[in-house]
Scaffold this motif. Structure first.
Motif, mmCIF file in Angstrom:
data_model
loop_
_atom_site.group_PDB
_atom_site.id
_atom_site.type_symbol
_atom_site.label_atom_id
_atom_site.label_comp_id
_atom_site.label_asym_id
_atom_site.label_seq_id
_atom_site.Cartn_x
_atom_site.Cartn_y
_atom_site.Cartn_z
ATOM 1 N N ASP A 9 0.754 -1.267 0.157
ATOM 2 C CA ASP A 9 0.024 0.016 -0.028
ATOM 3 C C ASP A 9 0.817 1.260 -0.053
ATOM 4 O O ASP A 9 0.552 2.300 0.549
ATOM 5 C CB ASP A 9 -1.028 0.013 1.132
ATOM 6 N N LEU A 10 2.003 1.184 -0.742
ATOM 7 C CA LEU A 10 2.800 2.251 -0.884
ATOM 8 C C LEU A 10 2.167 3.418 -1.482
ATOM 9 O O LEU A 10 1.523 3.591 -2.748
ATOM 10 C CB LEU A 10 3.957 1.734 -1.750
ATOM 11 N N ALA A 11 2.363 4.915 -0.850
ATOM 12 C CA ALA A 11 1.882 5.985 -1.443
ATOM 13 C C ALA A 11 2.790 7.376 -1.207
ATOM 14 O O ALA A 11 3.534 7.103 -0.461
ATOM 15 C CB ALA A 11 0.537 6.395 -0.619
ATOM 16 N N LYS A 12 2.620 8.049 -2.147
ATOM 17 C CA LYS A 12 3.324 9.315 -2.124
ATOM 18 C C LYS A 12 2.594 10.382 -2.548
ATOM 19 O O LYS A 12 2.063 10.467 -3.801
ATOM 20 C CB LYS A 12 4.764 9.222 -2.942
ATOM 21 N N THR A 13 2.415 11.550 -1.945
ATOM 22 C CA THR A 13 1.880 12.756 -2.348
ATOM 23 C C THR A 13 2.721 13.771 -2.046
ATOM 24 O O THR A 13 3.871 14.008 -1.347
ATOM 25 C CB THR A 13 0.709 13.153 -1.329
ATOM 26 N N PHE A 14 2.697 14.806 -3.016
ATOM 27 C CA PHE A 14 3.732 16.032 -3.168
ATOM 28 C C PHE A 14 2.750 17.279 -2.806
ATOM 29 O O PHE A 14 1.546 17.137 -3.622
ATOM 30 C CB PHE A 14 4.265 16.195 -4.151
ATOM 31 N N THR A 15 2.921 18.271 -2.237
ATOM 32 C CA THR A 15 2.124 19.415 -1.928
ATOM 33 C C THR A 15 2.822 20.418 -3.179
ATOM 34 O O THR A 15 3.908 20.771 -2.897
ATOM 35 C CB THR A 15 2.181 20.081 -0.660
ATOM 36 N N GLU A 275 -5.950 13.240 -22.539
ATOM 37 C CA GLU A 275 -4.563 13.211 -21.834
ATOM 38 C C GLU A 275 -4.950 12.285 -20.669
ATOM 39 O O GLU A 275 -5.956 12.091 -20.383
ATOM 40 C CB GLU A 275 -4.073 14.488 -21.688
ATOM 41 N N VAL A 276 -3.783 11.887 -20.331
ATOM 42 C CA VAL A 276 -4.111 11.245 -18.988
ATOM 43 C C VAL A 276 -4.539 12.213 -17.521
ATOM 44 O O VAL A 276 -4.253 13.295 -17.845
ATOM 45 C CB VAL A 276 -2.699 10.573 -18.183
ATOM 46 N N PRO A 277 -5.430 11.710 -17.044
ATOM 47 C CA PRO A 277 -6.013 12.833 -16.012
ATOM 48 C C PRO A 277 -4.825 13.353 -15.113
ATOM 49 O O PRO A 277 -4.064 12.608 -14.662
ATOM 50 C CB PRO A 277 -7.053 12.165 -15.204
ATOM 51 N N SER A 278 -5.128 14.117 -14.555
ATOM 52 C CA SER A 278 -3.903 15.216 -13.569
ATOM 53 C C SER A 278 -3.802 14.511 -12.557
ATOM 54 O O SER A 278 -4.950 14.374 -11.771
ATOM 55 C CB SER A 278 -4.219 16.755 -13.577
ATOM 56 N N PRO A 279 -2.740 14.126 -11.729
ATOM 57 C CA PRO A 279 -2.713 13.420 -10.667
ATOM 58 C C PRO A 279 -3.168 14.567 -9.390
ATOM 59 O O PRO A 279 -3.423 14.429 -8.332
ATOM 60 C CB PRO A 279 -1.277 13.108 -10.413
ATOM 61 N N LEU A 280 -3.233 16.046 -9.801
ATOM 62 C CA LEU A 280 -3.533 16.815 -8.905
ATOM 63 C C LEU A 280 -5.153 16.715 -8.755
ATOM 64 O O LEU A 280 -5.546 17.114 -7.659
ATOM 65 C CB LEU A 280 -3.558 18.245 -9.658
ATOM 66 N N ASP A 281 -5.852 16.127 -9.726
ATOM 67 C CA ASP A 281 -7.216 15.976 -9.420
ATOM 68 C C ASP A 281 -7.666 14.825 -10.269
ATOM 69 O O ASP A 281 -8.361 14.625 -11.172
ATOM 70 C CB ASP A 281 -7.961 17.124 -10.326
ATOM 71 N N PRO A 282 -7.410 13.495 -9.591
ATOM 72 C CA PRO A 282 -7.731 12.234 -10.366
ATOM 73 C C PRO A 282 -9.028 11.960 -10.125
ATOM 74 O O PRO A 282 -9.827 12.472 -9.162
ATOM 75 C CB PRO A 282 -6.877 11.159 -9.295
ATOM 76 N N PRO A 283 -9.533 10.925 -11.371
ATOM 77 C CA PRO A 283 -10.987 11.181 -11.169
ATOM 78 C C PRO A 283 -11.504 9.978 -10.203
ATOM 79 O O PRO A 283 -10.634 9.424 -9.557
ATOM 80 C CB PRO A 283 -10.982 10.008 -12.576
ATOM 81 N N SER A 284 -12.656 10.235 -9.757
ATOM 82 C CA SER A 284 -13.348 9.285 -8.752
ATOM 83 C C SER A 284 -13.429 7.811 -9.465
ATOM 84 O O SER A 284 -13.470 7.638 -10.544
ATOM 85 C CB SER A 284 -14.619 9.842 -8.437
#
Length: 321
Positions: A9-15, A275-284
Protein backbone atom coordinates in the motif's frame (compact mmCIF):
# COMPACT_ATOMS: atom_id res chain seq x y z
CA UNK A 1 9.76 -18.41 1.93
CA UNK A 2 9.29 -14.69 2.53
CA UNK A 3 9.89 -12.36 -0.43
CA UNK A 4 13.11 -10.43 -0.83
CA UNK A 5 11.13 -7.20 -1.21
CA UNK A 6 7.57 -6.68 -0.01
CA UNK A 7 5.84 -3.38 -0.84
CA UNK A 8 2.46 -2.81 0.79
CA UNK A 9 0.00 0.00 0.00
CA UNK A 10 2.83 2.40 -0.84
CA UNK A 11 1.78 6.00 -1.45
CA UNK A 12 3.45 9.32 -2.15
CA UNK A 13 1.88 12.75 -2.29
CA UNK A 14 3.50 16.08 -3.02
CA UNK A 15 2.19 19.50 -2.07
CA UNK A 16 2.58 22.04 -4.84
CA UNK A 17 1.99 25.76 -4.93
CA UNK A 18 -1.30 26.93 -6.35
CA UNK A 19 0.37 29.96 -7.95
CA UNK A 20 -0.47 33.59 -7.27
CA UNK A 21 -3.44 33.70 -4.94
CA UNK A 22 -4.07 29.97 -5.38
CA UNK A 23 -4.43 27.35 -2.68
CA UNK A 24 -1.72 24.68 -2.35
CA UNK A 25 -2.68 21.45 -4.10
CA UNK A 26 -1.81 17.80 -3.50
CA UNK A 27 -0.32 15.59 -6.21
CA UNK A 28 -1.13 11.89 -5.77
CA UNK A 29 2.01 10.53 -7.44
CA UNK A 30 1.69 6.98 -6.07
CA UNK A 31 -1.59 5.76 -4.62
CA UNK A 32 -1.61 2.41 -2.81
CA UNK A 33 0.90 0.27 -4.72
CA UNK A 34 1.55 -3.30 -3.51
CA UNK A 35 3.81 -6.03 -4.90
CA UNK A 36 6.50 -8.50 -3.86
CA UNK A 37 9.74 -9.64 -5.50
CA UNK A 38 11.27 -13.04 -4.84
CA UNK A 39 14.99 -13.78 -4.82
CA UNK A 40 16.34 -14.05 -8.34
CA UNK A 41 13.15 -12.68 -9.90
CA UNK A 42 12.66 -9.73 -12.25
CA UNK A 43 9.48 -7.71 -11.89
CA UNK A 44 8.89 -5.28 -14.74
CA UNK A 45 7.06 -2.08 -13.79
CA UNK A 46 5.56 -0.36 -16.83
CA UNK A 47 3.27 2.53 -17.65
CA UNK A 48 3.08 5.88 -19.38
CA UNK A 49 5.39 8.73 -18.41
CA UNK A 50 4.16 10.35 -15.21
CA UNK A 51 2.33 7.29 -13.89
CA UNK A 52 4.53 7.14 -10.78
CA UNK A 53 6.75 4.16 -11.55
CA UNK A 54 10.06 5.98 -10.99
CA UNK A 55 8.69 7.47 -7.77
CA UNK A 56 8.04 3.91 -6.55
CA UNK A 57 11.67 2.99 -7.23
CA UNK A 58 13.02 6.07 -5.45
CA UNK A 59 10.88 5.38 -2.40
CA UNK A 60 12.13 1.80 -2.19
CA UNK A 61 15.77 2.95 -2.06
CA UNK A 62 14.67 5.78 0.26
CA UNK A 63 15.64 8.66 -1.99
CA UNK A 64 12.05 9.80 -1.38
CA UNK A 65 10.15 9.51 1.89
CA UNK A 66 6.92 7.48 1.54
CA UNK A 67 3.70 9.22 2.57
CA UNK A 68 2.02 5.93 3.52
CA UNK A 69 2.47 2.18 3.25
CA UNK A 70 5.31 -0.17 4.13
CA UNK A 71 8.55 -1.34 2.50
CA UNK A 72 10.06 -4.57 3.80
CA UNK A 73 13.52 -5.65 2.64
CA UNK A 74 14.32 -9.23 3.64
CA UNK A 75 11.68 -8.92 6.35
CA UNK A 76 13.07 -5.65 7.77
CA UNK A 77 10.76 -2.64 7.69
CA UNK A 78 12.74 0.18 6.06
CA UNK A 79 9.78 2.49 5.37
CA UNK A 80 10.94 5.23 7.70
CA UNK A 81 14.41 3.98 8.65
CA UNK A 82 16.84 6.74 9.58
CA UNK A 83 19.92 7.54 7.53
CA UNK A 84 22.07 5.67 10.01
CA UNK A 85 19.80 2.62 9.98
CA UNK A 86 19.67 2.58 6.19
CA UNK A 87 23.42 2.74 5.67
CA UNK A 88 24.20 -0.96 6.35
CA UNK A 89 21.03 -1.98 4.51
CA UNK A 90 22.23 -0.27 1.34
CA UNK A 91 24.66 -3.14 0.88
CA UNK A 92 21.54 -5.19 0.11
CA UNK A 93 19.83 -2.68 -2.15
CA UNK A 94 21.32 -0.67 -5.02
CA UNK A 95 19.99 1.39 -7.92
CA UNK A 96 20.79 1.96 -11.59
CA UNK A 97 19.55 5.34 -12.79
CA UNK A 98 18.12 6.34 -16.15
CA UNK A 99 20.77 8.90 -17.13
CA UNK A 100 24.12 7.10 -17.52
CA UNK A 101 26.00 10.42 -17.43
CA UNK A 102 24.12 12.47 -14.86
CA UNK A 103 24.35 9.63 -12.32
CA UNK A 104 28.16 9.60 -12.50
CA UNK A 105 30.54 12.18 -11.02
CA UNK A 106 32.19 13.75 -14.09
CA UNK A 107 35.34 14.54 -12.10
CA UNK A 108 35.97 11.02 -10.84
CA UNK A 109 37.92 8.36 -12.69
CA UNK A 110 36.02 5.23 -13.57
CA UNK A 111 37.96 3.08 -11.11
CA UNK A 112 37.12 5.50 -8.28
CA UNK A 113 33.41 5.52 -9.18
CA UNK A 114 33.23 1.73 -8.91
CA UNK A 115 35.44 1.63 -5.80
CA UNK A 116 33.46 4.26 -3.90
CA UNK A 117 30.85 1.85 -2.43
CA UNK A 118 33.70 -0.38 -1.24
CA UNK A 119 35.34 2.56 0.52
CA UNK A 120 32.10 3.85 2.06
CA UNK A 121 31.05 0.47 3.44
CA UNK A 122 34.55 -0.77 4.29
CA UNK A 123 35.88 -4.30 4.44
CA UNK A 124 38.38 -3.92 1.58
CA UNK A 125 42.00 -2.79 1.73
CA UNK A 126 43.53 -0.95 -1.23
CA UNK A 127 44.72 -4.12 -2.95
CA UNK A 128 41.39 -5.90 -2.52
CA UNK A 129 39.57 -2.85 -3.88
CA UNK A 130 41.72 -2.74 -7.00
CA UNK A 131 41.15 -6.45 -7.60
CA UNK A 132 37.40 -6.10 -7.06
CA UNK A 133 37.16 -3.12 -9.44
CA UNK A 134 39.14 -4.97 -12.12
CA UNK A 135 36.82 -7.97 -11.71
CA UNK A 136 33.72 -5.79 -12.07
CA UNK A 137 35.11 -4.06 -15.16
CA UNK A 138 35.63 -7.41 -16.81
CA UNK A 139 32.18 -8.63 -15.76
CA UNK A 140 30.36 -5.69 -17.40
CA UNK A 141 32.48 -5.70 -20.56
CA UNK A 142 34.79 -2.74 -19.94
CA UNK A 143 38.53 -2.81 -20.63
CA UNK A 144 41.32 -2.52 -18.08
CA UNK A 145 42.83 0.42 -19.99
CA UNK A 146 39.63 2.40 -19.28
CA UNK A 147 40.03 2.31 -15.50
CA UNK A 148 41.53 5.78 -15.28
CA UNK A 149 39.16 7.46 -17.74
CA UNK A 150 36.57 10.02 -16.62
CA UNK A 151 32.91 9.46 -17.66
CA UNK A 152 33.15 11.87 -20.61
CA UNK A 153 35.58 9.44 -22.26
CA UNK A 154 32.94 6.71 -22.38
CA UNK A 155 30.02 6.24 -24.76
CA UNK A 156 26.47 6.18 -23.38
CA UNK A 157 26.38 2.39 -23.30
CA UNK A 158 29.78 2.21 -21.60
CA UNK A 159 28.66 4.71 -18.97
CA UNK A 160 25.66 2.54 -18.15
CA UNK A 161 27.97 -0.48 -17.91
CA UNK A 162 30.03 1.57 -15.47
CA UNK A 163 26.87 2.35 -13.46
CA UNK A 164 26.00 -1.36 -13.42
CA UNK A 165 29.50 -2.19 -12.14
CA UNK A 166 29.06 0.33 -9.33
CA UNK A 167 25.68 -1.18 -8.40
CA UNK A 168 27.22 -4.67 -8.29
CA UNK A 169 30.22 -3.67 -6.14
CA UNK A 170 28.69 -4.75 -2.80
CA UNK A 171 26.99 -7.91 -4.13
CA UNK A 172 23.42 -6.74 -3.41
CA UNK A 173 20.62 -9.29 -3.86
CA UNK A 174 18.28 -6.61 -5.24
CA UNK A 175 18.80 -3.84 -7.80
CA UNK A 176 16.24 -1.17 -8.70
CA UNK A 177 16.78 -0.37 -12.39
CA UNK A 178 14.99 2.88 -13.25
CA UNK A 179 14.66 3.12 -17.05
CA UNK A 180 18.25 1.82 -17.37
CA UNK A 181 18.30 1.71 -21.19
CA UNK A 182 15.82 4.38 -22.30
CA UNK A 183 18.59 6.95 -22.90
CA UNK A 184 20.60 4.58 -25.10
CA UNK A 185 20.54 3.80 -28.83
CA UNK A 186 18.36 0.83 -29.73
CA UNK A 187 21.31 -1.40 -30.68
CA UNK A 188 23.03 -0.60 -27.38
CA UNK A 189 19.84 -1.20 -25.41
CA UNK A 190 19.84 -4.87 -26.39
CA UNK A 191 23.47 -5.27 -25.33
CA UNK A 192 22.85 -3.74 -21.89
CA UNK A 193 19.65 -5.73 -21.29
CA UNK A 194 21.41 -8.96 -22.27
CA UNK A 195 24.29 -8.05 -19.95
CA UNK A 196 21.86 -7.54 -17.06
CA UNK A 197 20.21 -10.90 -17.81
CA UNK A 198 23.58 -12.67 -17.89
CA UNK A 199 24.62 -11.10 -14.58
CA UNK A 200 21.32 -12.12 -13.02
CA UNK A 201 21.82 -15.75 -14.02
CA UNK A 202 25.39 -15.75 -12.70
CA UNK A 203 24.72 -14.01 -9.39
CA UNK A 204 21.07 -14.80 -8.66
CA UNK A 205 20.10 -11.13 -8.52
CA UNK A 206 16.56 -9.79 -8.32
CA UNK A 207 15.53 -6.71 -10.32
CA UNK A 208 12.74 -4.21 -10.20
CA UNK A 209 12.99 -3.20 -13.85
CA UNK A 210 11.19 0.10 -14.45
CA UNK A 211 10.54 0.92 -18.10
CA UNK A 212 8.00 2.06 -20.66
CA UNK A 213 9.32 -0.11 -23.53
CA UNK A 214 7.12 -3.20 -23.52
CA UNK A 215 9.44 -5.19 -25.78
CA UNK A 216 12.35 -4.84 -23.36
CA UNK A 217 10.14 -5.60 -20.36
CA UNK A 218 8.80 -8.73 -22.05
CA UNK A 219 12.36 -9.89 -22.76
CA UNK A 220 13.79 -9.50 -19.26
CA UNK A 221 10.87 -9.86 -16.81
CA UNK A 222 9.43 -12.89 -15.04
CA UNK A 223 6.35 -10.90 -14.02
CA UNK A 224 4.98 -7.53 -15.09
CA UNK A 225 3.04 -4.89 -13.15
CA UNK A 226 1.20 -2.22 -15.15
CA UNK A 227 0.73 1.22 -13.58
CA UNK A 228 -1.76 3.92 -14.46
CA UNK A 229 -2.05 7.25 -12.65
CA UNK A 230 -0.23 6.07 -9.53
CA UNK A 231 -1.92 2.68 -9.20
CA UNK A 232 -1.18 -0.86 -10.36
CA UNK A 233 -4.03 -1.94 -12.63
CA UNK A 234 -2.71 -5.39 -13.61
CA UNK A 235 0.04 -7.75 -12.52
CA UNK A 236 0.90 -11.25 -13.66
CA UNK A 237 3.35 -13.64 -15.28
CA UNK A 238 4.96 -12.09 -18.33
CA UNK A 239 3.98 -14.73 -20.87
CA UNK A 240 0.35 -14.85 -19.76
CA UNK A 241 0.01 -11.08 -19.47
CA UNK A 242 1.36 -10.44 -22.97
CA UNK A 243 -0.65 -13.30 -24.47
CA UNK A 244 -3.93 -12.29 -22.83
CA UNK A 245 -3.97 -8.89 -21.09
CA UNK A 246 -7.04 -8.50 -18.90
CA UNK A 247 -7.28 -4.80 -18.04
CA UNK A 248 -8.47 -2.44 -20.82
CA UNK A 249 -5.47 -0.18 -20.25
CA UNK A 250 -3.03 -3.08 -20.57
CA UNK A 251 -4.73 -4.18 -23.79
CA UNK A 252 -4.41 -0.65 -25.16
CA UNK A 253 -0.71 -0.55 -24.28
CA UNK A 254 -0.14 -3.83 -26.07
CA UNK A 255 -2.05 -2.72 -29.15
CA UNK A 256 -0.05 0.51 -29.32
CA UNK A 257 3.17 -1.44 -29.94
CA UNK A 258 4.08 -1.33 -33.67
CA UNK A 259 3.91 -4.68 -35.45
CA UNK A 260 6.97 -5.67 -37.52
CA UNK A 261 4.81 -7.62 -40.00
CA UNK A 262 3.00 -5.23 -42.40
CA UNK A 263 0.81 -8.09 -43.64
CA UNK A 264 -0.57 -8.71 -40.17
CA UNK A 265 -3.74 -6.82 -39.44
CA UNK A 266 -5.30 -6.59 -36.01
CA UNK A 267 -8.06 -4.72 -34.28
CA UNK A 268 -6.72 -2.00 -32.03
CA UNK A 269 -8.39 -1.30 -28.71
CA UNK A 270 -9.96 2.11 -29.01
CA UNK A 271 -9.36 4.59 -26.21
CA UNK A 272 -11.17 7.93 -26.30
CA UNK A 273 -8.83 10.74 -27.17
CA UNK A 274 -7.48 12.82 -24.35
CA UNK A 275 -4.61 13.12 -21.96
CA UNK A 276 -4.02 11.10 -18.82
CA UNK A 277 -5.98 12.83 -16.03
CA UNK A 278 -3.95 15.08 -13.77
CA UNK A 279 -2.72 13.57 -10.48
CA UNK A 280 -3.66 16.94 -8.98
CA UNK A 281 -7.30 16.01 -9.51
CA UNK A 282 -7.59 12.26 -10.15
CA UNK A 283 -10.97 10.90 -11.27
CA UNK A 284 -13.31 9.29 -8.78
CA UNK A 285 -13.80 5.55 -8.93
CA UNK A 286 -11.55 3.84 -11.48
CA UNK A 287 -8.83 6.25 -12.56
CA UNK A 288 -9.04 4.91 -16.12
CA UNK A 289 -12.78 5.33 -16.58
CA UNK A 290 -12.63 8.69 -18.48
CA UNK A 291 -10.74 6.94 -21.29
CA UNK A 292 -12.09 3.39 -21.00
CA UNK A 293 -14.45 2.01 -23.68
CA UNK A 294 -15.93 -0.42 -21.12
CA UNK A 295 -16.66 2.13 -18.38
CA UNK A 296 -20.01 1.90 -16.56
CA UNK A 297 -21.58 3.98 -13.83
CA UNK A 298 -20.01 1.68 -11.24
CA UNK A 299 -16.57 2.49 -12.66
CA UNK A 300 -17.23 6.19 -12.13
CA UNK A 301 -18.03 5.89 -8.43
CA UNK A 302 -16.30 2.75 -7.09
CA UNK A 303 -12.56 2.21 -7.13
CA UNK A 304 -11.77 -1.35 -8.27
CA UNK A 305 -9.29 -3.39 -6.24
CA UNK A 306 -6.76 -5.83 -7.62
CA UNK A 307 -8.30 -9.30 -7.71
CA UNK A 308 -7.32 -12.66 -9.12
CA UNK A 309 -8.69 -13.07 -12.65
CA UNK A 310 -7.13 -16.39 -13.64
CA UNK A 311 -3.70 -18.00 -14.07
CA UNK A 312 -2.32 -16.09 -11.10
CA UNK A 313 -2.97 -12.74 -12.77
CA UNK A 314 -4.58 -9.85 -10.91
CA UNK A 315 -6.43 -6.92 -12.43
CA UNK A 316 -8.21 -3.86 -10.99
CA UNK A 317 -11.28 -3.73 -13.22
CA UNK A 318 -15.00 -4.20 -12.55
CA UNK A 319 -15.61 -5.46 -16.10
CA UNK A 320 -12.58 -7.70 -16.59
CA UNK A 321 -14.77 -10.67 -17.57
Amino acid sequence: MSPLLDVRDLAKTFTVSGGIGGEPATVHAVDGVSFAIARGETLGLVGESGCGKSTVGKMIVRLLEPSAGRILLEGTDITHASYGAMRPLRRRLQMIFQDPYGSLDPRQRAEDIVAEPLIVHGGYDAGARRARVAELFERVGLRADQLRNVPSKFSGGQRQRLAIARALALNPPLIIADEPVSALDVSIQAQVVNLMSDIQRELGLAYLFIAHDLGIVQHISDRVAVMYLGRIVEIGQTRALFASPRHPYTRALMDAVPRPDPARRHQRARIPRGEVPSPLDPPSGCSFHPRCPLATERCRVERPQLRVVGSGAEAACHNVE
